[in-house]
Design an enzyme around this catalytic site. Structure first.
Site, PDB file in Angstrom:
ATOM      1  N   HIS A 114      66.367  83.988  61.323  1.00  0.00           N
ATOM      2  CA  HIS A 114      66.671  82.812  62.151  1.00  0.00           C
ATOM      3  C   HIS A 114      68.027  82.279  61.698  1.00  0.00           C
ATOM      4  O   HIS A 114      68.326  82.288  60.494  1.00  0.00           O
ATOM      5  CB  HIS A 114      65.654  81.683  61.931  1.00  0.00           C
ATOM      6  CG  HIS A 114      64.391  81.757  62.746  1.00  0.00           C
ATOM      7  ND1 HIS A 114      63.166  81.398  62.230  1.00  0.00           N
ATOM      8  CD2 HIS A 114      64.181  82.109  64.038  1.00  0.00           C
ATOM      9  CE1 HIS A 114      62.242  81.530  63.180  1.00  0.00           C
ATOM     10  NE2 HIS A 114      62.835  81.962  64.279  1.00  0.00           N
ATOM     11  N   CYS A 166      63.055  74.557  58.349  1.00  0.00           N
ATOM     12  CA  CYS A 166      61.996  75.098  59.211  1.00  0.00           C
ATOM     13  C   CYS A 166      60.891  74.080  59.463  1.00  0.00           C
ATOM     14  O   CYS A 166      60.203  74.139  60.474  1.00  0.00           O
ATOM     15  CB  CYS A 166      61.363  76.329  58.572  1.00  0.00           C
ATOM     16  SG  CYS A 166      62.480  77.679  58.280  1.00  0.00           S
TER      17      CYS A 166
HETATM   18  N1  ARG Z   1      56.483  82.509  59.528  1.00  0.00           N
HETATM   19  C1  ARG Z   1      57.388  81.885  60.440  1.00  0.00           C
HETATM   20  C2  ARG Z   1      57.960  82.939  61.384  1.00  0.00           C
HETATM   21  O1  ARG Z   1      58.252  84.012  60.929  1.00  0.00           O
HETATM   22  C3  ARG Z   1      58.474  81.191  59.699  1.00  0.00           C
HETATM   23  C4  ARG Z   1      59.382  80.412  60.588  1.00  0.00           C
HETATM   24  C5  ARG Z   1      60.494  79.754  59.833  1.00  0.00           C
HETATM   25  N2  ARG Z   1      61.172  78.816  60.656  1.00  0.00           N
HETATM   26  C6  ARG Z   1      62.485  78.674  60.732  1.00  0.00           C
HETATM   27  N3  ARG Z   1      62.953  77.706  61.441  1.00  0.00           N
HETATM   28  N4  ARG Z   1      63.300  79.529  60.161  1.00  0.00           N
HETATM   29  O2  ARG Z   1      58.127  82.704  62.558  1.00  0.00           O
END
Ligand code: ARG
Length: 273
Positions: free
Chosen positions: A160, A254
């Protein structure tokens, strides 16, 4: 924000998740509470969503939408395991009277969008390569009426945008160049020659997954080296421990969906004739 009361690693959709590693859910809640209190102590208003036992990643609230000037562009998750989270965010915006657009294109909200109000009248930086589909960038332009710079993420550990880049204030960013394609690195260097540059270790410490109010930078406690760089750049680092949530592949940013309200309407007196 959304409590990690039901946080578990029961599937693997990023390289940080390992279903074989146990998660201490009580510790996750304690650490998350500390993050929430830290934001409140810094003067922020924090709203919370009710966690859903069927959605173990719901604590990562940043992925639920992206807001600019009181308008919400909704999320459409890449993986079905998280799909139902979008409706919970949509209900929040509806309940609070925010215009909300349901997306056609796959995008994971603020996970892949960052906003710099002081650049080009409000510039959106948008990640793609792992989660958000490139056509979502064009869709977001239409919904939010702001220019977007697409940036290609190339390292699966930084899947991300918010794991590799963060807005520090209205016009300053911190980022780890190695997470981006060479062309995207050139774009970032041209747009932000004065950025705080993080190295691979800072990014692996989840240091860039931060929340800044322009002065205080709340970031993962493991990222001491990045905290030192931020302090040298004039910011005040505020470390918090989030070891449990790191097992899900996330940290401070996150956990936080930032609400950007409409700009205050100017109440200038009428011009005398
Ligand atoms: N386990 C989640 C996923 O893989 C983690 C998300 C993390 N969020 C972020 N904004 N980077 O989707």
């Amino acid at each position: 924000m959304c409590s990690p009361r039901f946080f578990r690693v029961e599937y693997e959709i990023n390289p940080w998740m390992d279903t074989g590693v146990p998660v201490d859910a009580d510790l996750a809640v304690k650490q998350w509470e500390r993050l929430r209190e830290t934001l409140v102590e810094l003067g922020h208003t924090v709203h919370t969503l009710d966690p859903d036992p069927a959605l173990p990643d719901m604590v990562f609230a940043a992925n639920g939408a992206f807001t600019v000037d009181g308008v919400a562009y909704g999320a459409r998750f890449r993986f079905p395991q998280r799909g139902a989270e979008a409706a919970a965010h949509r209900a929040f915006y509806a309940a609070h009277g925010w215009p909300y657009t349901e997306p056609v294109e796959i995008n994971e909200g603020e996970g892949d969008f960052a906003y710099l109000p002081g650049v080009a009248g409000g510039l959106i930086l948008a990640g793609y390569g792992f989660r958000t589909a490139p056509p979502a960038h064009a869709e977001a332009v239409e919904v939010l009426g702001r220019p977007i710079v697409p940036l290609r993420l190339t390292d699966p550990r930084f899947y991300h945008l918010d794991t590799a880049l963060a807005a520090l204030d209205d016009h300053t960013i911190a980022y780890y160049p190695g997470a981006f394609s060479e062309a995207s690195q050139r774009v970032l260097h041209r747009l932000f020659p004065d950025a705080v540059l993080a190295d691979e270790a800072d990014a692996l410490d989840f240091g860039l997954n931060l929340v800044s109010d322009g002065r205080h930078v709340v970031l993962n406690g493991d990222a001491a080296a990045l905290a030192t760089k931020l302090a040298a750049a004039g910011f005040t680092p505020v470390p918090v421990e989030l070891t449990e949530l790191k097992k899900g592949g996330g940290s401070v940013k996150c956990c936080v969906a930032e609400l950007r309200p409409p700009p205050p309407t100017t109440t200038d007196p009428p011009t005398p004739r």
